[in-house]
Design an enzyme around this catalytic site. Structure first.
Site, PDB file in Angstrom:
ATOM      1  N   GLU B 312     -16.287 -26.205 -13.654  1.00 16.34           N
ATOM      2  CA  GLU B 312     -15.016 -25.548 -13.063  1.00 16.34           C
ATOM      3  C   GLU B 312     -14.748 -24.075 -13.596  1.00 16.34           C
ATOM      4  O   GLU B 312     -13.659 -23.764 -13.543  1.00 16.34           O
ATOM      5  CB  GLU B 312     -13.720 -26.437 -13.259  1.00 16.34           C
ATOM      6  CG  GLU B 312     -14.100 -27.903 -12.819  1.00 16.34           C
ATOM      7  CD  GLU B 312     -12.588 -28.758 -13.114  1.00 16.34           C
ATOM      8  OE1 GLU B 312     -12.267 -29.647 -12.057  1.00 16.34           O
ATOM      9  OE2 GLU B 312     -11.854 -28.559 -14.127  1.00 16.34           O
ATOM     10  N   ASP B 386     -12.546 -38.172 -11.997  1.00 17.80           N
ATOM     11  CA  ASP B 386     -11.301 -37.409 -12.855  1.00 17.80           C
ATOM     12  C   ASP B 386      -9.957 -38.055 -12.966  1.00 17.80           C
ATOM     13  O   ASP B 386      -9.248 -37.982 -12.202  1.00 17.80           O
ATOM     14  CB  ASP B 386     -11.149 -36.165 -12.121  1.00 17.80           C
ATOM     15  CG  ASP B 386     -10.449 -35.187 -12.803  1.00 17.80           C
ATOM     16  OD1 ASP B 386     -10.449 -35.431 -14.200  1.00 17.80           O
ATOM     17  OD2 ASP B 386     -10.131 -33.981 -12.437  1.00 17.80           O
ATOM     18  N   GLU B 414      -1.414 -36.750 -14.531  1.00 19.60           N
ATOM     19  CA  GLU B 414      -1.925 -35.871 -13.588  1.00 19.60           C
ATOM     20  C   GLU B 414      -2.152 -36.437 -12.106  1.00 19.60           C
ATOM     21  O   GLU B 414      -1.421 -35.866 -11.188  1.00 19.60           O
ATOM     22  CB  GLU B 414      -3.399 -35.163 -13.922  1.00 19.60           C
ATOM     23  CG  GLU B 414      -3.885 -34.156 -12.666  1.00 19.60           C
ATOM     24  CD  GLU B 414      -5.220 -33.374 -13.174  1.00 19.60           C
ATOM     25  OE1 GLU B 414      -5.898 -33.652 -14.127  1.00 19.60           O
ATOM     26  OE2 GLU B 414      -5.717 -32.782 -12.126  1.00 19.60           O
TER      27      GLU B 414
END
EC number: 3.2.1.131
Lengths: 721, 721
Positions: B312, B386, B414
């Site tokens: 990333e 993820d 998240e």
């Protein structure tokens, strides 16, 4: 240093073995500890005087009054005092506003009630049906709540309550905190964590802290809060956010606190889809009128707007060739139908104006005197630059008799050591408030401008830029709580003595033991002069490092706007140091009333505390104590350091009167303050020495690092920036 | 809705009249409430068994043990239990590590001590000189501390302590929190306020919370903490910050917690002044060696580095044509002389790789098996994408027998409703840990990879991305505290049952009353399936809105990298929905052991919970319950909403067992969760309906807003982004 620090860490590690049970509580509970009274004599007297509570009213505010009284008295008197709705026993505390009082009681209090305004209160010992009672009343339930907190303060500070006869009322209308809180929860110039306002979880999640925040504010008479940063984001005015603001307003309302917002002047463009924000444009005027209507539909008692316009890059009416009056009046017209006000900030200075920055606000605003709408109040910082450790009072005070002026103090310590330095600010506030403007002859105090008595204004107010964040202890430093407290007390009554306030606060927060009170009070009262001494003695100002304003930066000279550079303010050179604002200089003194102007203008009469604010003074100039300016300056820096050392000693000596957690916190913070006071002294003296070319006098410690070292320090993530 | 909300606000306002005295305390004290035991029978039994504490050791850790035991027992048993240094009375709790035990006691425990490792403990009822005693011991003082917390847990959960015979030890070496905390105190994916680490006030100000953080972690066996974000800033490695890190390490050390840092791969350039960060460059290697030396000089027990490289956008060895082995080994060599380790993350996927994102980590890392240094451990997320509400276990587990693999769980939510949704994550963790990789035949559980028993590794660990912030209650949601707790317990022992953990936590945090425990335990255990149902049922994944991942965004298709778009993951079209990872598709199934691969590959044997993860399935496909896929999907969304409604009912019914503050908090949060569950259901079904072209089945509530409305929602200041 290194070995000292290691030792220090070891010591604290041992302290910290104590359980956590008291930590969050003590620090979190501010000046409302409501500890059980340990002095048996005092306790028994109180117990004899308080038998029960009679609550005559049923509003949300009245319930808060009775709950608070019940909770606090039960805790302090360690007894079961119950709330009833009828007067039966003797020695009850009867609470309720004027209209719900028994006719006989009302008659007894008739005269007293004429002494107070809508927010005031009466606390009075009376005989009712031959029984002794204490009545706490006011014209409205909020007055009663203020009375309850005032009564509790008597008990917290161990005052007698046998024969009470108190009538008190706030001297200003708007007693307000300005939160420079951004929507991402960062806080501009915030040093106590991050914003209390959890926008993401609002409106449906009401954090307990919102209530505790409201309680704390109500307890000192604060009745307004601006939720958002003056460097405003227009999104706060969208329905998505107004729903959240409404939820906060609902929480604060019963505590007598109105919600205000900052209005970004360009909002009609940014969220309204208009092409302009020109205040003379009809579509813009209508947009704000509709926006006001929308807000008041949700929040009928919405307070109004605080506006920073055409200041430090913020948009404003001048973007369209209009002036501050045009801008302020346009917004004022939008909120007027609903009883709202506009607080328009006078904190303006322009990069295109070659004039002394200290003169610009006065120069721009004074000509507008009398031109603002009735519901506009101009908000003026205490000094003409920007919340320095010391500034002469702002020349605008008293200079705009036809315009209500509001005081803006900064409670958060942007320029005074963040939340690490113990600085008792009410001392600073008092110095400003009791300054004499001489605008209507002797005794034309700033306080009289602020409370409206000098020029007969009805709209009055004091704003404080909040030092509150989501740290466990609210303010980052346990003693910074005193600055919040003291601000509120002075907003209520700008004539209060800062020493009296300090004592109230200490007794409610720490201990009533005189062995604690006396030395710590002295420490608090001296602390403001200490920070002046080790940062900016003798009238120096704005020599902090760039942007974050953390630590010294007198050498900074590379910022795009001249008046952002410390060198602009101290003007040190081979000949001397200081900003010549005398008649021979920028004539900033000319903005004061002649009596004051003459005092400041004359090197001999200018108070030495303001010397370098108004004069460029030769290094060899003889100060009143006979020292040369250079030596005197150096000795002042040393004095500041020594004062912090004294504070450390004072604190160590009161250890037995403080819970270990808070003792420890303050001790660690004083250690940092001492280190940083030396940093200030060494960095500034090494820098100024380049110009004076003189040795440090005896009594001033030698720097342990080079000027280059101090210049090299960087603080990329300093908070609040 | 509107009127409901208003009512709700009124109701809470009344709740909040309660005093603040208990608020900060209850929420702040986590699972260490140590409330007085109200059941008289149990209390008297405990009192009969515990007369005093004998502490035989003097280390900082030993002092923590005795203080904690004293404080907690005095609170729970409401008595004065004192700490002595010699064994005198009967029914003492004798604490001390093996070496300080009286020889006779040591002999009695000899066998037991062979059962535990260096961090383990023994709790045993013994007779010593004919007196009954309880011994808590271990090979080291930290084992004793773990034993103390374990003993306290028995009392907190009302277990008998008459005849104790416990030997317990952690099954993994590294039980570690990963804080994604930035130096400006924002927390990436943080929903509980901001970072605990007050870098500005460190090293000289030690916030009490650092100690309470360490206590809480030690109480559940967590022994490591990575202080900084994996998206790292090199500044943490400068002396200015290392001094601060050192101060934290000093606080954490006696609690058995080692400090780790994230290493930005390009640090040699950014703070080292080098031209390259090539891991094969000698100057780079030396820079890291010197940096390691510098760190270990300050922090002799520094744990090591956690690295996110070439992932990333983070820099890494591939920037120089090197590979992950080169990068990891270079850092490993730097810390090896000091006993440090490198945790190298396998969370990699590339925009230049057209391969299924789910396959890329395996494809890249498995070939490296056996090539890493001994002190490198590869950190693998629980699933291949993820941290979704549900993912099949990551195919890397079991596939790199020659390399230690560490589990990375995400405790912060998240993708699971931030800190607003009640989701009990140990249920998710357990599902992953008990998954069978079949890599060495049946019963090759993920847990066995993680604890090293499958492939005989000595270096083992479990990491959890922290959900901790500076909110008063630490985690934003009172029930999110259970996720921190449960993570720690599973890191200690990956075979524990999540239901048992839930019960422990509830008893220690809220109440031992069965009328509370039974329904709330059921609520907790079902809560994870609820979030899967209302967000991503039947194997759907990563359809959250962009960037902040708050709320649904299945329509998002405009992000620069294809694999950042929800449409990449659900692939809904006229024919059906789901990602074909079968042998006919991307063959992601081929990364699993054949037994597992075949199960996933076959539409009929693939568990329906993972259906759309592995298969693109026609809308009319018949599910096991006879419903079509479309109807089944819609009903799953509805089921999720209904489950949240049930949670609301459950909570309302246990009101009498919970303090008003926490009751109220959870109630408000459940209201939000219910609202947001409906938002998820409506938005996703309206969007997918465009492709299925079918009506919603009976039993699914009709959406009250349009798809355009849901698409229009924006959250510019969503936290954690």
């Amino acid at each position: 240093m290194e070995s000292k620090k290691r030792f220090f860490l070891k010591v604290t590690a041992v302290f910290f073995l104590v359980s956590w049970s008291s930590i969050a509580q003590k620090d979190y509970k501010l000046w409302m500890q409501y500890d059980k009274i340990s002095n048996a004599e005092i306790l028994s007297k109180y117990k004899a005087s308080v038998n029960g509570i009679v609550s005559l009213e049923n509003s949300a505010t009245a319930k808060i009054s009775s709950n608070e009284l019940e909770m606090a008295l039960n805790a302090m008197l360690d007894s079961k005092i119950e709330v009833k709705s009828k007067i039966e026993a003797e020695n009850s505390i009867i609470i309720g506003s004027e209209s719900v009082l028994d006719a006989e009681i009302r008659t007894q209090l008739q005269k007293d009630l004429t002494l107070i305004n809508e927010e005031g209160f009466i606390i009075k010992s009376i005989l009712f049906k031959n029984k002794k009672q204490i009545v706490i009343t006011g014209k409205k339930d909020i007055g009663v709540l203020y009375g309850v907190y005032s009564f509790l303060r008597l008990v917290q500070t161990h005052q007698p309550i046998e024969n009470l006869n108190i009538a008190d009322a706030p001297k200003t209308n708007i007693r307000i905190l300005n939160h420079w809180d951004n929507l991402d929860r960062t806080v501009e110039r915030g040093y106590a964590g991050f914003s209390l306002w959890n926008w993401q979880k609002l409106p449906d999640f009401i954090d307990h802290r919102y209530v505790d925040y409201a309680r704390a504010n109500a307890s000192i008479g604060i009745n307004g809060t601006v939720l958002t940063n003056v460097n405003a984001n227009a999104l706060i005015l969208t329905p998505q956010y107004l729903e959240k603001v409404e939820a906060l307003a609902n929480v604060f309302r019963p505590y007598g606190i109105k919600v205000y917002l900052t209005a970004r002047f360009s909002a009609p463009i940014e969220i309204g889809g208009l092409k302009t924000a020109d205040p003379k444009d009809v579509s813009v005027m209508n947009w704000w009128k509709e926006k006001a209507k929308e807000i008041y539909k949700r929040i009928p008692d919405f307070g109004g707007f605080l506006v920073k316009a055409n200041s430090e890059g913020q948009p404003g009416p001048q973007n369209y060739g209009r002036d501050h009056v045009d801008g302020a009046n346009m917004l004022a017209d939008a909120v007027a139908p609903f009883g709202g006000i506009v607080m328009w900030r006078a904190f303006v200075y322009s990069e295109h104006d070659a004039n002394d920055r200290a003169k610009q606000a006065y120069a721009e605003f004074v000509p507008y005197d009398g031109k603002f709408r009735e519901n506009v109040i101009v908000q003026v910082k205490n000094g003409a630059i920007d919340f320095q450790p010391r500034e002469p009072f702002h020349p605008m005070f008293g200079a705009m008799p036809k315009t209500p002026l509001m005081m803006e103090f900064q409670i958060t310590q942007e320029y005074l050591g963040f939340s690490t330095h113990l600085v008792y600010l009410p001392k600073l506030f008092q110095e400003v408030l009791e300054s004499d403007t001489y605008q209507k002859g002797k005794n034309s105090l700033v306080a009289k401008v602020v409370d409206g008595t000098l020029d007969n204004h009805k709209l009055t107010g004091i704003a404080g830029v909040s030092n509150i964040g989501n740290d466990l202890n609210w303010t980052g430093h346990p003693f910074a709580q005193a600055n919040w407290y003291g601000f509120g007390r002075l907003a209520w009554n700008p004539y209060l003595d800062s020493g009296v306030i300090a004592e109230e606060w200490m007794r409610a927060t720490f201990s009533n033991d005189e062995k604690f009170i006396n030395p710590v009070k002295e420490m608090m009262l001296k602390s403001r002069e200490a920070v002046v001494n080790y940062m900016t003695p003798l009238g120096l100002h704005h020599i902090m490092d760039t942007g974050h304003h953390y630590g010294p930066g007198p050498w900074v000279s590379n910022l795009s706007r001249p008046e952002w550079n410390p060198v602009y303010y101290h003007k040190a050179d081979k000949n001397g140091i200081g900003f010549d604002r005398s008649k021979k200089g920028t004539d900033a003194v000319g903005q004061y009333a002649p009596t004051v102007a003459n005092i400041f203008d004359n090197l001999k009469t200018c108070p030495e505390k303001d010397l370098l604010w108004f004069h460029h003074v030769p290094w060899n100039y003889k100060l009143q104590n006979g020292q040369t300016l250079w030596n005197g300056l150096a000795l002042k820096y040393q004095e500041g350091v020594d004062q912090v050392k004294e504070m450390q000693t004072t604190w160590k000596n009161v250890k037995q009167y403080v819970d270990p957690e808070r003792f420890d916190e303050v001790e660690m913070l004083l250690n940092i303050q001492y280190k940083e006071a030396k940093w200030w002294r060494d960095a500034c003296l090494l820098y100024f020495q380049q110009f004076s070319g003189k040795e440090l006098p005896d009594g001033v410690e030698k720097p342990t690092q080079s000027l280059d070292y101090f210049k090299s320090l960087q603080f990329p993530f300093a908070p609040g920036n």
